[in-house]
Design an enzyme around this catalytic site. Structure first.
Site, PDB file in Angstrom:
ATOM      1  N   ALA A   1     -12.533  48.333   0.509  1.00 16.50           N
ATOM      2  CA  ALA A   1     -12.524  48.420  -0.945  1.00 16.50           C
ATOM      3  C   ALA A   1     -13.061  47.104  -1.484  1.00 16.50           C
ATOM      4  O   ALA A   1     -12.942  46.065  -0.827  1.00 16.50           O
ATOM      5  CB  ALA A   1     -11.103  48.656  -1.434  1.00 16.50           C
TER       6      ALA A   1
ATOM      7  N   GLY B   1     -11.069  50.227   3.798  1.00 16.82           N
ATOM      8  CA  GLY B   1     -11.562  51.516   3.296  1.00 16.82           C
ATOM      9  C   GLY B   1     -12.731  52.053   4.104  1.00 16.82           C
ATOM     10  O   GLY B   1     -12.961  53.271   4.141  1.00 16.82           O
TER      11      GLY B   1
ATOM     12  N   GLU C   1     -11.244  53.711   6.916  1.00 17.70           N
ATOM     13  CA  GLU C   1     -10.606  54.940   6.410  1.00 17.70           C
ATOM     14  C   GLU C   1     -11.641  56.040   6.117  1.00 17.70           C
ATOM     15  O   GLU C   1     -11.370  57.213   6.347  1.00 17.70           O
ATOM     16  CB  GLU C   1      -9.775  54.612   5.166  1.00 17.70           C
TER      17      GLU C   1
ATOM     18  N   GLU D   1      -5.999  44.871   5.756  1.00 22.71           N
ATOM     19  CA  GLU D   1      -5.278  44.818   4.472  1.00 22.71           C
ATOM     20  C   GLU D   1      -4.056  43.910   4.510  1.00 22.71           C
ATOM     21  O   GLU D   1      -3.715  43.276   3.508  1.00 22.71           O
ATOM     22  CB  GLU D   1      -4.842  46.232   4.044  1.00 22.71           C
TER      23      GLU D   1
HETATM   24  N1  COA Z   1     -15.009  43.367  -1.237  1.00 22.35           N
HETATM   25  C1  COA Z   1     -15.888  42.692  -2.001  1.00 22.35           C
HETATM   26  N2  COA Z   1     -16.898  41.945  -1.498  1.00 22.35           N
HETATM   27  C2  COA Z   1     -17.021  41.893  -0.167  1.00 22.35           C
HETATM   28  C3  COA Z   1     -16.163  42.589   0.708  1.00 22.35           C
HETATM   29  C4  COA Z   1     -15.114  43.363   0.115  1.00 22.35           C
HETATM   30  N3  COA Z   1     -14.264  44.085   0.847  1.00 22.35           N
HETATM   31  N4  COA Z   1     -16.544  42.341   1.984  1.00 22.35           N
HETATM   32  C5  COA Z   1     -17.603  41.534   1.919  1.00 22.35           C
HETATM   33  N5  COA Z   1     -17.908  41.266   0.620  1.00 22.35           N
HETATM   34  C6  COA Z   1     -19.008  40.451   0.097  1.00 22.35           C
HETATM   35  C7  COA Z   1     -18.709  38.964   0.246  1.00 22.35           C
HETATM   36  O1  COA Z   1     -17.920  38.513  -0.853  1.00 22.35           O
HETATM   37  C8  COA Z   1     -20.101  38.396   0.216  1.00 22.35           C
HETATM   38  O2  COA Z   1     -20.587  38.400  -1.110  1.00 22.35           O
HETATM   39  P1  COA Z   1     -21.493  37.148  -1.636  1.00 22.35           P
HETATM   40  O3  COA Z   1     -22.620  37.031  -0.648  1.00 22.35           O
HETATM   41  O4  COA Z   1     -21.910  37.559  -3.004  1.00 22.35           O
HETATM   42  O5  COA Z   1     -20.582  35.967  -1.594  1.00 22.35           O
HETATM   43  C9  COA Z   1     -20.912  39.456   0.985  1.00 22.35           C
HETATM   44  O6  COA Z   1     -20.158  40.647   0.908  1.00 22.35           O
HETATM   45  C10 COA Z   1     -21.118  39.106   2.442  1.00 22.35           C
HETATM   46  O7  COA Z   1     -19.843  38.869   3.022  1.00 22.35           O
HETATM   47  P2  COA Z   1     -19.459  37.514   3.781  1.00 22.35           P
HETATM   48  O8  COA Z   1     -17.973  37.375   3.734  1.00 22.35           O
HETATM   49  O9  COA Z   1     -20.276  36.384   3.275  1.00 22.35           O
HETATM   50  O10 COA Z   1     -19.946  37.895   5.248  1.00 22.35           O
HETATM   51  P3  COA Z   1     -19.392  37.287   6.615  1.00 22.35           P
HETATM   52  O11 COA Z   1     -20.355  37.702   7.665  1.00 22.35           O
HETATM   53  O12 COA Z   1     -19.078  35.860   6.498  1.00 22.35           O
HETATM   54  O13 COA Z   1     -17.981  38.048   6.839  1.00 22.35           O
HETATM   55  C11 COA Z   1     -16.500  39.954   6.816  1.00 22.35           C
HETATM   56  C12 COA Z   1     -17.949  39.451   6.977  1.00 22.35           C
HETATM   57  C13 COA Z   1     -16.545  41.470   6.861  1.00 22.35           C
HETATM   58  C14 COA Z   1     -15.646  39.425   7.984  1.00 22.35           C
HETATM   59  C15 COA Z   1     -15.918  39.445   5.483  1.00 22.35           C
HETATM   60  O14 COA Z   1     -16.832  39.746   4.450  1.00 22.35           O
HETATM   61  C16 COA Z   1     -14.597  40.069   5.121  1.00 22.35           C
HETATM   62  O15 COA Z   1     -13.575  39.706   5.668  1.00 22.35           O
HETATM   63  N6  COA Z   1     -14.591  41.018   4.155  1.00 22.35           N
HETATM   64  C17 COA Z   1     -13.400  41.643   3.644  1.00 22.35           C
HETATM   65  C18 COA Z   1     -12.886  42.688   4.596  1.00 22.35           C
HETATM   66  C19 COA Z   1     -11.585  43.265   4.097  1.00 22.35           C
HETATM   67  O16 COA Z   1     -10.567  42.591   3.978  1.00 22.35           O
HETATM   68  N7  COA Z   1     -11.586  44.575   3.806  1.00 22.35           N
HETATM   69  C20 COA Z   1     -10.433  45.297   3.346  1.00 22.35           C
HETATM   70  C21 COA Z   1     -10.345  45.294   1.883  1.00 22.35           C
HETATM   71  S1  COA Z   1      -8.918  46.168   1.293  1.00 22.35           S
END
Ligand code: COA
Length: 274
Positions: A82, A125, A128, A148
């Site tokens: 999400a 998500g 999911e 989460e």
């Molecule tokens: N919601 C909103 N934005 C997200 C996102 C999410 N779930 N996951 C990634 N993004 C965005 C980042 O903010 C970033 O945006 P920006 O470039 O404008 O700053 C872009 O996507 C790239 O992500 P980034 O974190 O820079 O990539 P990374 O390779 O360093 O890390 C992940 C990848 C997947 C490990 C990391 O993005 C992450 O932990 N995301 C969240 C995952 C999560 O907790 N999901 C469950 C949500 S309920």
């Protein structure tokens, strides 16, 4: 601005009809599910359900855009969860509204076969959505997880329930309590992933399976899906009773007659889908 959801219709190789390939297209945000994407996914489900020529659905995430000069490229992602930016400042009433009657439940409730084609992150998500599809085909760089807990949350799109059915109680507990990611190999070993392949083979392998399914009787596929699904809600005895009714009812359908006659006459079945 480009569309956040792209639907392509790929002709079925057997009979008429199509496979709908649905691409979630926010690669700069790793295809995170904001309200716009969620709204479009719901519309997509209505469209697919109402369009009789669509026989199978493949859901995937867009690959990364080329990196701007001097910047590191974004990683491949199915859906990284999400959109967390939409959580900030929300209270329970607003969140209930956002998560009630949600897109993932609509995908789960589609009567047609669904396949998640996963390349890269399938987190929160994203995991999911994948678990709400009937099958999951993943590349070796797929990463599954339910992080989460690290946000002080639990999965909110049915993950607590559907993951238990896919991987079992103990493994689901571990995933959701640790928030640790799983490699594609581990997800395959645990039964989340049906088929694992190299990234360059992913589309081909997924389409092969989609084409095989699209070649079957739509009517029989629907009956199969709802009968198999019943095993999740019913006890074994009730489920077997339901199967007996559904199985017998198929003998009143044209497609059953066509299928049996095709076997007996050594010809290919030309389904009427009724
Ligand atoms: N919601 C909103 N934005 C997200 C996102 C999410 N779930 N996951 C990634 N993004 C965005 C980042 O903010 C970033 O945006 P920006 O470039 O404008 O700053 C872009 O996507 C790239 O992500 P980034 O974190 O820079 O990539 P990374 O390779 O360093 O890390 C992940 C990848 C997947 C490990 C990391 O993005 C992450 O932990 N995301 C969240 C995952 C999560 O907790 N999901 C469950 C949500 S309920």
């Amino acid at each position: 601005m480009s569309e956040v959801l792209i639907i392509e219709e790929i002709a079925a190789t057997s009979g008429d009809g199509f496979i709908a390939k649905v691409t979630i297209n926010r690669p700069d945000k790793l295809n995170a599910l904001n309200q716009e994407v969620v709204g479009k996914l719901k519309e997509m489900c209505d469209y697919i359900e109402s369009n009789d020529s669509i026989r199978c659905v493949v859901i995937t995430g867009a690959g990364p855009n080329p990196a701007p000069e001097g910047k590191r490229p974004k990683p491949n992602s199915f859906v990284a969860g999400a959109d967390i930016t939409e959580f900030a400042g929300k209270n329970s009433v607003e969140i209930k509204e956002m998560f009630t009657d949600n897109a993932i439940e609509k995908i789960w409730n589609l009567s047609k076969p669904t396949i998640a084609m996963v390349d890269g992150f399938a987190l929160g998500g994203g995991c999911e959505i994948a678990c709400s599809c009937d099958l999951r085909i993943a590349s070796s760089r797929a990463i599954f997880g339910t992080p989460e807990i690290n946000l002080g949350l639990i999965p909110g799109y049915g993950g607590t329930q559907r993951l238990v059915h896919l991987v079992g109680y103990g493994r689901a507990m571990e995933m959701m309590m640790t928030g640790n990611n799983l490699s594609a190999e581990d997800a395959y070993r645990m039964g989340i992933v049906n088929h694992l392949c190299e990234p360059e083979e992913l589309e081909k392998k997924t389409m092969e399976i989609a084409q095989t399914i699209a070649g079957k009787s739509m009517h029989t596929l629907r009956v199969a899906k709802r009968t198999i699904r019943a095993s999740l809600d019913n006890g074994l005895t009730k489920g077997v009773e339901m199967e007996a009714v559904e199985f017998a009812n198929l003998f009143d359908t044209e497609d059953q007659e066509i299928g049996v006659q095709a076997f007996l006459n050594r010809t290919n079945a030309e389904w009427k889908h009724r």
